[in-house]
Design an enzyme around this catalytic site. Structure first.
Site, PDB file in Angstrom:
ATOM      1  N   LYS A  70       0.917  -1.102   0.047  1.00 53.73           N
ATOM      2  CA  LYS A  70       0.023  -0.069   0.032  1.00 53.73           C
ATOM      3  C   LYS A  70       0.679   1.246   0.028  1.00 53.73           C
ATOM      4  CE  LYS A  70      -2.042  -1.192   3.894  1.00 53.73           C
ATOM      5  NZ  LYS A  70      -1.287  -2.341   4.198  1.00 53.73           N
TER       6      LYS A  70
ATOM      7  N   ARG B 194      -9.914   0.371   9.024  1.00 53.51           N
ATOM      8  CA  ARG B 194      -9.534  -1.176   9.264  1.00 53.51           C
ATOM      9  C   ARG B 194     -10.553  -1.964   9.908  1.00 53.51           C
ATOM     10  NH1 ARG B 194      -3.720   0.257   9.245  1.00 53.51           N
ATOM     11  NH2 ARG B 194      -2.735  -1.467   9.392  1.00 53.51           N
TER      12      ARG B 194
ATOM     13  N   ARG C  70      11.556  -5.588   5.142  1.00 51.65           N
ATOM     14  CA  ARG C  70      11.492  -4.317   4.773  1.00 51.65           C
ATOM     15  C   ARG C  70      12.567  -3.123   5.463  1.00 51.65           C
ATOM     16  NH1 ARG C  70       5.667  -1.923   5.483  1.00 51.65           N
ATOM     17  NH2 ARG C  70       5.765  -2.999   7.648  1.00 51.65           N
TER      18      ARG C  70
ATOM     19  N   ARG D 238      11.159  -1.394  10.925  1.00 51.04           N
ATOM     20  CA  ARG D 238      10.044  -0.936  11.845  1.00 51.04           C
ATOM     21  C   ARG D 238       9.828  -1.898  12.960  1.00 51.04           C
ATOM     22  NH1 ARG D 238       4.889   0.357   8.179  1.00 51.04           N
ATOM     23  NH2 ARG D 238       3.552  -1.178   9.810  1.00 51.04           N
TER      24      ARG D 238
ATOM     25  N   ARG E 121      -0.380  -8.963  13.649  1.00 47.70           N
ATOM     26  CA  ARG E 121      -0.930  -8.043  12.692  1.00 47.70           C
ATOM     27  C   ARG E 121      -1.676  -8.691  11.690  1.00 47.70           C
ATOM     28  NH1 ARG E 121       4.290  -5.364  10.403  1.00 47.70           N
ATOM     29  NH2 ARG E 121       3.030  -4.098   9.150  1.00 47.70           N
TER      30      ARG E 121
HETATM   31  P1  AP5 Z   1       4.848  -1.722   1.934  1.00 49.40           P
HETATM   32  O1  AP5 Z   1       4.645  -0.756   0.767  1.00 49.40           O
HETATM   33  O2  AP5 Z   1       5.558  -1.054   2.907  1.00 49.40           O
HETATM   34  O3  AP5 Z   1       3.488  -2.255   2.342  1.00 49.40           O
HETATM   35  P2  AP5 Z   1       2.139  -1.794   3.140  1.00 49.40           P
HETATM   36  O4  AP5 Z   1       1.071  -2.424   2.615  1.00 49.40           O
HETATM   37  O5  AP5 Z   1       2.292  -0.236   3.419  1.00 49.40           O
HETATM   38  O6  AP5 Z   1       2.425  -2.500   4.577  1.00 49.40           O
HETATM   39  P3  AP5 Z   1       2.407  -1.817   6.057  1.00 49.40           P
HETATM   40  O7  AP5 Z   1       3.290  -2.900   7.086  1.00 49.40           O
HETATM   41  O8  AP5 Z   1       2.834  -0.526   6.232  1.00 49.40           O
HETATM   42  O9  AP5 Z   1       0.726  -2.174   6.342  1.00 49.40           O
HETATM   43  P4  AP5 Z   1       0.297  -2.149   7.727  1.00 49.40           P
HETATM   44  O10 AP5 Z   1      -1.218  -2.128   7.278  1.00 49.40           O
HETATM   45  O11 AP5 Z   1       0.640  -3.360   8.707  1.00 49.40           O
HETATM   46  O12 AP5 Z   1       0.945  -1.080   8.503  1.00 49.40           O
HETATM   47  P5  AP5 Z   1       0.480   0.564   8.995  1.00 49.40           P
HETATM   48  O13 AP5 Z   1       1.623   1.485   9.014  1.00 49.40           O
HETATM   49  O14 AP5 Z   1      -0.654   0.690   7.981  1.00 49.40           O
HETATM   50  O15 AP5 Z   1       5.521  -2.886   1.149  1.00 49.40           O
HETATM   51  C1  AP5 Z   1       6.184  -3.963   2.181  1.00 49.40           C
HETATM   52  C2  AP5 Z   1       7.402  -4.275   2.008  1.00 49.40           C
HETATM   53  O16 AP5 Z   1       7.625  -4.738   0.861  1.00 49.40           O
HETATM   54  C3  AP5 Z   1       8.598  -3.021   1.619  1.00 49.40           C
HETATM   55  O17 AP5 Z   1      10.027  -3.361   2.013  1.00 49.40           O
HETATM   56  C4  AP5 Z   1       8.457  -2.830   0.198  1.00 49.40           C
HETATM   57  O18 AP5 Z   1       9.788  -2.092  -0.387  1.00 49.40           O
HETATM   58  C5  AP5 Z   1       8.507  -4.260  -0.405  1.00 49.40           C
HETATM   59  N1  AP5 Z   1       7.622  -4.269  -1.569  1.00 49.40           N
HETATM   60  C6  AP5 Z   1       6.310  -3.615  -1.918  1.00 49.40           C
HETATM   61  N2  AP5 Z   1       5.952  -4.105  -3.206  1.00 49.40           N
HETATM   62  C7  AP5 Z   1       6.938  -4.909  -3.483  1.00 49.40           C
HETATM   63  C8  AP5 Z   1       7.078  -5.816  -4.746  1.00 49.40           C
HETATM   64  N3  AP5 Z   1       6.163  -5.696  -5.805  1.00 49.40           N
HETATM   65  N4  AP5 Z   1       8.059  -6.480  -4.948  1.00 49.40           N
HETATM   66  C9  AP5 Z   1       8.884  -6.570  -3.813  1.00 49.40           C
HETATM   67  N5  AP5 Z   1       8.901  -5.889  -2.820  1.00 49.40           N
HETATM   68  C10 AP5 Z   1       7.958  -5.066  -2.592  1.00 49.40           C
HETATM   69  O19 AP5 Z   1      -0.164   0.133  10.457  1.00 49.40           O
HETATM   70  C11 AP5 Z   1       0.775   0.158  11.503  1.00 49.40           C
HETATM   71  C12 AP5 Z   1      -0.078  -0.126  12.670  1.00 49.40           C
HETATM   72  O20 AP5 Z   1      -0.621   1.116  13.031  1.00 49.40           O
HETATM   73  C13 AP5 Z   1      -1.058  -1.025  12.688  1.00 49.40           C
HETATM   74  O21 AP5 Z   1      -0.641  -2.333  13.053  1.00 49.40           O
HETATM   75  C14 AP5 Z   1      -2.052  -0.396  13.975  1.00 49.40           C
HETATM   76  O22 AP5 Z   1      -1.397  -0.740  15.243  1.00 49.40           O
HETATM   77  C15 AP5 Z   1      -1.807   1.126  13.791  1.00 49.40           C
HETATM   78  N6  AP5 Z   1      -2.808   1.526  12.942  1.00 49.40           N
HETATM   79  C16 AP5 Z   1      -2.833   2.085  11.686  1.00 49.40           C
HETATM   80  N7  AP5 Z   1      -4.088   2.526  11.232  1.00 49.40           N
HETATM   81  C17 AP5 Z   1      -4.781   2.001  12.073  1.00 49.40           C
HETATM   82  C18 AP5 Z   1      -6.243   2.074  12.008  1.00 49.40           C
HETATM   83  N8  AP5 Z   1      -7.017   2.730  10.943  1.00 49.40           N
HETATM   84  N9  AP5 Z   1      -7.045   1.437  13.015  1.00 49.40           N
HETATM   85  C19 AP5 Z   1      -6.337   1.066  14.042  1.00 49.40           C
HETATM   86  N10 AP5 Z   1      -5.011   1.126  14.166  1.00 49.40           N
HETATM   87  C20 AP5 Z   1      -4.079   1.590  13.236  1.00 49.40           C
HETATM   88 MG    MG Z   2       2.505   0.968   4.726  1.00 45.17          MG
END
Ligand code: AP5
Ligand code: MG
Length: 214
Positions: free
Chosen positions: A13, A88, A127, A154, A165
């Site tokens: 994402k 979410r 990552r 991270r 997660r």
């Molecule tokens: P990346 O693009 O970083 O993936 P992502 O989908 O953004 O993954 P996240 O881990 O950020 O998602 P998340 O939903 O768990 O975390 P968030 O920060 O939102 O890609 C991942 C890796 O793969 C990278 O190294 C990238 O380079 C690589 N990659 C990408 N595409 C590739 C490809 N095609 N080929 C090879 N490699 C590739 O949330 C974190 C925390 O915040 C949650 O756990 C929760 O505690 C809290 N939180 C956030 N929002 C809420 C909410 N709405 N409600 C409650 N808690 C919340």
């Molecule tokens: Mg992300």
């Protein structure tokens, strides 16, 4: 243009949102990045959120809805936005529906990046992220190409947080997709392949001149 990026942890994402932000010049609103900024700044919200994120759990709906209500009203959202990481849960999705109606906006597309579990785990474990601008990088990357900051892992990508997660995503966030499917807004995108291949699929799903493809 108002886009919603949906997908499991590690589905790409943030990576694809960066591309959309550059291409369309609209803000990338990532609730995870916003929470990590609060943690880095040591605010009361950051202190409350830090152990929740580290354990891989969700911050409460009330807090998250408050954050997004405030963010979408900022002037830089006038021409559109890309939301990543919200909603979410079903209560968050319902609150976002109300907010979008209040703002007189609608989503043009919900972009669902579909990636199987094994690949998610591989991506998360390798990552690297920039602690300054939050850009994400593939395994073995060393410095941020945007600002030169040394990259770090991270906290919630450590093995003990990844499983909770994924489990909470399956329990609470999978039903959110059905919420949007009912509205006919979802483009399902194969999230396997190179970043460039997935970018091409995302842009094809968005289509030209407001004509969208599912
Ligand atoms: P990346 O693009 O970083 O993936 P992502 O989908 O953004 O993954 P996240 O881990 O950020 O998602 P998340 O939903 O768990 O975390 P968030 O920060 O939102 O890609 C991942 C890796 O793969 C990278 O190294 C990238 O380079 C690589 N990659 C990408 N595409 C590739 C490809 N095609 N080929 C090879 N490699 C590739 O949330 C974190 C925390 O915040 C949650 O756990 C929760 O505690 C809290 N939180 C956030 N929002 C809420 C909410 N709405 N409600 C409650 N808690 C919340
Ligand atoms: Mg992300």
């Amino acid at each position: 243009m108002n886009f919603l990026l949906y997908g499991a942890p590690g589905s790409g994402k943030g990576t694809q949102a960066n591309m959309l932000r550059s291409r369309y010049g609209i803000p990338h609103i990532a609730t995870g990045d916003m929470l990590r900024a609060e943690i880095a700044a040591g605010t009361p919200l950051g202190k409350q959120a830090q152990p929740i994120l580290a354990a891989g759990h969700y911050v409460s709906d009330d807090i998250m809805i408050g954050i997004i209500r405030n963010r979408l009203r900022q002037p830089d959202c006038a021409a559109g936005f890309i939301i990543d990481g919200f909603p979410r849960t079903i209560p968050q999705a319902e609150a976002l529906d109300v907010l979008m109606t209040e703002l007189g906006r609608h989503f043009d597309r919900v972009l669902y990046l579909k990636v199987d579990m094994e690949l998610l785990l591989t991506r998360l474990s390798g990552r690297m992220v920039c602690p300054t601008c939050q850009r994400t990088y593939p395994p073995a990357s060393v410095t941020c190409s945007a600002d030169g900051t040394p990259l770090v892992q991270r906290e919630d990508d450590k093995a003990e947080a990844v499983r909770p997660r994924i489990e909470i995503y399956l329990e609470k966030t999978v039903p959110v997709l059905e919420h949007y499917r009912g509205e006919g807004l979802v483009s399902e995108i194969d999230g396997r392949g190179t970043i460039e291949e997935i970018t091409a699929r995302v842009l094809a799903a968005i289509g030209q001149n407001g004509r969208f493809n599912s």
